[in-house]
Design a protein around this motif. Structure first.
Motif, PDB file in Angstrom:
ATOM      1  N   ASN A 126       0.810  -1.220   0.000  1.00 55.31           N
ATOM      2  CA  ASN A 126       0.000   0.000   0.000  1.00 55.31           C
ATOM      3  C   ASN A 126       0.841   1.266   0.000  1.00 55.31           C
ATOM      4  O   ASN A 126       0.393   2.322  -0.445  1.00 55.31           O
ATOM      5  N   TYR A 127       2.064   1.182   0.499  1.00 58.61           N
ATOM      6  CA  TYR A 127       2.902   2.363   0.720  1.00 58.61           C
ATOM      7  C   TYR A 127       3.892   2.577  -0.426  1.00 58.61           C
ATOM      8  O   TYR A 127       3.989   3.673  -0.967  1.00 58.61           O
ATOM      9  N   ALA A 128       4.625   1.522  -0.785  1.00 56.93           N
ATOM     10  CA  ALA A 128       5.691   1.639  -1.788  1.00 56.93           C
ATOM     11  C   ALA A 128       5.126   1.474  -3.189  1.00 56.93           C
ATOM     12  O   ALA A 128       5.385   0.495  -3.881  1.00 56.93           O
ATOM     13  N   THR A 129       4.330   2.433  -3.623  1.00 56.45           N
ATOM     14  CA  THR A 129       3.776   2.440  -4.969  1.00 56.45           C
ATOM     15  C   THR A 129       4.301   3.665  -5.704  1.00 56.45           C
ATOM     16  O   THR A 129       4.524   4.717  -5.097  1.00 56.45           O
ATOM     17  N   MET A 171      15.260  11.769  -3.583  1.00 59.36           N
ATOM     18  CA  MET A 171      15.556  10.418  -4.034  1.00 59.36           C
ATOM     19  C   MET A 171      15.435   9.429  -2.881  1.00 59.36           C
ATOM     20  O   MET A 171      15.700   9.744  -1.720  1.00 59.36           O
ATOM     21  N   HIS A 172      15.045   8.216  -3.215  1.00 62.01           N
ATOM     22  CA  HIS A 172      14.817   7.166  -2.221  1.00 62.01           C
ATOM     23  C   HIS A 172      16.135   6.683  -1.633  1.00 62.01           C
ATOM     24  O   HIS A 172      17.190   6.734  -2.269  1.00 62.01           O
ATOM     25  N   ALA A 173      16.065   6.182  -0.394  1.00 62.08           N
ATOM     26  CA  ALA A 173      17.243   5.627   0.276  1.00 62.08           C
ATOM     27  C   ALA A 173      17.286   4.107   0.186  1.00 62.08           C
ATOM     28  O   ALA A 173      18.362   3.513   0.191  1.00 62.08           O
ATOM     29  N   CYS A 174      16.129   3.454   0.092  1.00 65.46           N
ATOM     30  CA  CYS A 174      16.052   1.992   0.109  1.00 65.46           C
ATOM     31  C   CYS A 174      16.355   1.424  -1.276  1.00 65.46           C
ATOM     32  O   CYS A 174      15.764   1.881  -2.269  1.00 65.46           O
ATOM     33  N   PRO A 175      17.230   0.420  -1.393  1.00 64.03           N
ATOM     34  CA  PRO A 175      17.506  -0.177  -2.706  1.00 64.03           C
ATOM     35  C   PRO A 175      16.303  -0.905  -3.293  1.00 64.03           C
ATOM     36  O   PRO A 175      16.246  -1.115  -4.506  1.00 64.03           O
ATOM     37  N   ASN A 176      15.335  -1.292  -2.467  1.00 59.69           N
ATOM     38  CA  ASN A 176      14.096  -1.897  -2.947  1.00 59.69           C
ATOM     39  C   ASN A 176      12.991  -0.870  -3.183  1.00 59.69           C
ATOM     40  O   ASN A 176      11.840  -1.244  -3.398  1.00 59.69           O
ATOM     41  N   ARG A 177      13.320   0.393  -3.101  1.00 56.31           N
ATOM     42  CA  ARG A 177      12.395   1.491  -3.376  1.00 56.31           C
ATOM     43  C   ARG A 177      11.166   1.429  -2.474  1.00 56.31           C
ATOM     44  O   ARG A 177      10.035   1.619  -2.908  1.00 56.31           O
ATOM     45  N   SER A 215      19.006  -8.472  -3.509  1.00 52.25           N
ATOM     46  CA  SER A 215      17.810  -8.776  -4.299  1.00 52.25           C
ATOM     47  C   SER A 215      16.990  -7.496  -4.440  1.00 52.25           C
ATOM     48  O   SER A 215      16.347  -7.053  -3.490  1.00 52.25           O
ATOM     49  N   VAL A 216      16.993  -6.917  -5.632  1.00 50.32           N
ATOM     50  CA  VAL A 216      16.298  -5.656  -5.870  1.00 50.32           C
ATOM     51  C   VAL A 216      15.286  -5.778  -7.011  1.00 50.32           C
ATOM     52  O   VAL A 216      14.716  -4.773  -7.439  1.00 50.32           O
TER      53      VAL A 216
END
Length: 700
Positions: free
Chosen positions: A86-89, A112-118, A470-471
């Motif tokens: 619900n959040y990472a869209t 810009m995002h910090a997480c490699p999985n966005r 794993s991205v």
């Protein structure tokens, strides 16, 4: 980089002080309360607007209950949404996504995002109630707003300087039955002729929703946001504006990712200045600077893998940028925009693993490991550009632009195995982009636009520097490639916009059509490399990791169509369709993340105090897939939504909607699959079943 940022701010201050001493040489003949900043790209002015654009607004009528900004794109033709929960869209347009799209706020601000999985894309850092308008440039048809590969998305927040003087405010709240979710927002503003101040605060609490089969999907999250915007009008034609906002995400569950977000804190500061109506040749100067910082913590504490290996990953991203642009007229009919911009992205952070089971056997004492996620990397992009508009005659405008980007990238703290794989050193790249287009007023009711754009995109940080993480949608480990060539999109497009007045009770027929073709150079994809082996959990399949590579033989083509019939003054019927076909000739398969053909029909009415519509959407089966990306064929689906709104009092709006009325169980082709979830296999995440939403807005 920080030196440049300081210089840019000093330039703003110097320009303002200099302007106080300089006498005004020219005034606009149109009365204007204050000068408008360049937050809006599409103004309805043929001389300045880019070609092949689209704008969407009034979300209280279109989307009653947005979870985050990405939900605002659901009903915009040509857009789809990539969903990990619900959040990472985040939005995708014509199968361009992530850094292939130039996504920004208010004409240039980025985070810009910090997480490699966005887990934390840019759409999570601003609340949707703050967005008043979304503007889209459909391809690389302008060079003024940063390096652009597949198009520009500009999300415009409200401008208090355009409001009537005095104290204003609004409070809103909403409830969603599927997930027992609610949102609240309060906004206050004070507007005078000299200054304006606006502040807002919002809170969102979303629970796990159920799909059409009443299966609960782990997707809950909470977020708190606030922002303050202050504008000051030095003179009638000079304005300075500062904007500060923070967002705090908590306890975010990601159904389609291997970990969850413990917290995600972001801070964004922007400063805008414009000096307009300067003279006969130099018309205006605009300047923007911004800074954002994202602090992100994720873990697998509530996942099945925690029993064997606990993981806690703290990562951060810093984005600094700015832009200076001159608008000048060297000739009477020639309008030129020239300037430079800069973007600095830096990321760092580690993953701390506590391994409790190794090779299937419990360890008497858990082992601790530290994995470098971003390896203390950065990318700098300094761009210079010139774009000119020349009205060939009263009905035809020619636009041409060229842009150069000077990109520097480096990795300052590499892992030993990544350093052994590449000859690492600071890298310098030079990219050239350009565009040429013609806008032709065929008649007073029909406009034709023809454009070519060459958009160039240097590899992002994941593609360059990720190391055995794993991205993707699959279970592969991915390895970056710091030697990637820049990706190039050569895009051709023709578009039509028009209307016809109709007799009797039929008021007007509006229509739009766009047809495009792109061929790519150095397209970046990840390909399995049999020469290398998995680093973490080496016995797990697949054994060989994927490495990012350049491919040469890829293209895409497609179209968007829209027709709207207005009748009986207040009623309308709208139909729209979008289709994308893409081919990776090197691997003889589709490019990844290609949405299927879709149709949408909307019928409704809009009166002064009452509105309603029904929305019927058809998504076809997607058989054109990228097997190397882990994609599977997706069945088609249909959804039916009903929305209703009323203004019982002058400043009160109430909205009610029933979404997915027939409680369908379905998933979109772009939804990620469940990952590391106790009760789910590796199957795509389903969308919500029937959902009743309620929205209330009070202005004062």
């Amino acid at each position: 980089m920080r030196t440049f940022y300081s210089v840019l701010v000093c330039m703003l201050i110097y320009t303002m002080s200099f302007s106080q001493e300089k006498k005004e040489t020219s005034h606009d003949t149109i009365p204007q309360k204050v000068v408008k900043l360049d937050e809006i790209l599409i103004t309805g002015n043929a001389l300045t607007d880019p070609v092949l654009t689209q704008a969407s607004n009034d979300y209280q009528k279109n989307i009653v209950q947005p979870k985050n900004v990405a939900d605002l794109f659901n009903n915009i033709n040509g857009f789809s949404v990539i969903k990990r929960g619900n959040y990472a869209t985040e939005p995708t347009f014509r199968a361009s996504q992530y850094e292939q799209l130039n996504v920004q706020y208010d004409g240039g601000t980025k985070a810009m995002h910090a997480c490699p999985n966005r887990m934390d894309p840019i759409t999570t850092h601003v609340i949707p109630e703050e967005v008043s308008k979304i503007e889209i440039i459909k391809g690389p048809y302008t060079v003024r707003y940063g390096a652009t590969f597949g198009g520009v998305i500009n999300m415009v927040t409200g401008n208090p300087s355009l409001e009537e003087p005095g104290f204003h405010g609004k409070v809103s709240g909403g409830y969603e039955s599927n997930g027992n979710s609610f949102v609240t927002m309060l906004q206050l503003q004070q507007v005078t002729n000299k200054y304006d101040l606006v502040g807002n605060v919002g809170y969102r609490d979303f629970g796990n929703y159920e799909d059409g089969s009443q299966t609960e999907i782990p997707s809950s999250f909470r977020s708190t946001d606030y922002g303050v915007k202050l504008g000051y009008n030095f003179t009638e034609n000079q304005r300075l504006q500062g904007h500060w906002r923070q967002s705090f995400g908590r306890d975010v569950l990601h159904a389609g990712l291997p970990m969850d977000t413990d917290y995600d804190n972001s801070s964004i500061l922007s400063l805008d200045y414009k000096w307009a109506n300067m003279g006969e040749v130099l018309k205006s100067i605009t300047a923007k600077s911004y800074y954002s910082f994202v602090d992100h913590l994720m873990s697998n504490t509530h996942r099945p893998s925690f029993k064997a290996s606990g993981a806690l990953s703290a990562v951060e991203a810093t984005t600094i940028g700015g832009k200076v642009e001159l608008n000048w007229k060297p000739l009477n009919k020639l309008t030129v925009f020239s300037g430079f911009d800069l973007l600095h992205i830096a990321r760092d952070g580690d993953r701390n693993r506590t391994v409790k089971i190794m090779n299937g056997m419990p360890l008497p004492t858990p082992k601790l490991f530290v994995d470098k996620v971003w390896q203390d990397s950065y990318i700098n992009d300094f761009g210079v550009f010139t774009e000119a508009k020349w009205p060939i005659n009263n009905t035809t405008i020619l636009t041409a632009g060229v842009r150069g980007d000077f990109v520097v990238s480096n990795i300052k703290d590499p892992e030993a195995d990544f350093e052994a794989l590449y000859n690492l050193k600071k890298r310098h790249e030079q990219n050239v982009s350009g565009t040429i287009s013609i806008k032709k007023l065929v008649s007073d009711k029909l406009t034709m636009e023809v454009a070519y754009g060459k958009g160039t995109r240097s590899a992002n940080m994941i593609e360059r520097f990720i190391n055995h993480f794993s991205v993707g949608q699959d279970a592969y480990e991915y390895i970056g490639n710091p030697n990637l060539k820049a990706e190039v999109n050569n895009q051709f497009e023709i578009g039509f916009k028009g209307y016809e007045n109709l007799p009797a009770n039929f008021n007007k027929l509006r229509y739009e059509a766009s047809f495009y073709y792109s061929y790519f150079e150095n397209y970046i994809v990840a390909i399995e490399d049999a020469r290398l082996n998995r680093k973490f959990m080496p016995t797990m399949q697949p054994v060989h990791p994927k490495v990012f590579r350049n491919l040469d033989k890829a293209y895409k083509t497609g179209f968007e169509l829209m027709g709207q019939l207005d009748f009986l003054n207040d009623y309308y019927f709208k139909a729209q369709a979008a289709y994308v076909y893409a081919k990776n000739k090197d691997l003889n398969e589709s490019l990844p993340l290609i949405p299927p053909f879709n149709l949408a029909f909307t019928a409704g009415f809009e009166k002064e105090k009452l509105w309603a519509n029904v929305h019927y959407k058809i998504n076809s089966k997607q058989e054109n897939i990228a097997k190397s990306f882990g994609e599977i064929e997706t069945a088609g689906y249909e959804t039916f939504d009903v929305r209703f709104g009323v203004k019982p009092f002058k400043e009160v709006s109430i909205g009610i909607a029933v979404l997915n009325v027939f409680d369908q169980t379905y998933h979109d082709h772009l939804n990620f699959s469940f990952n590391n979830q106790a009760d789910f296999g590796t199957v795509p995440v389903n969308e919500a079943g029937r959902n009743i939403t309620f929205f209330l807005l009070k202005k004062f």
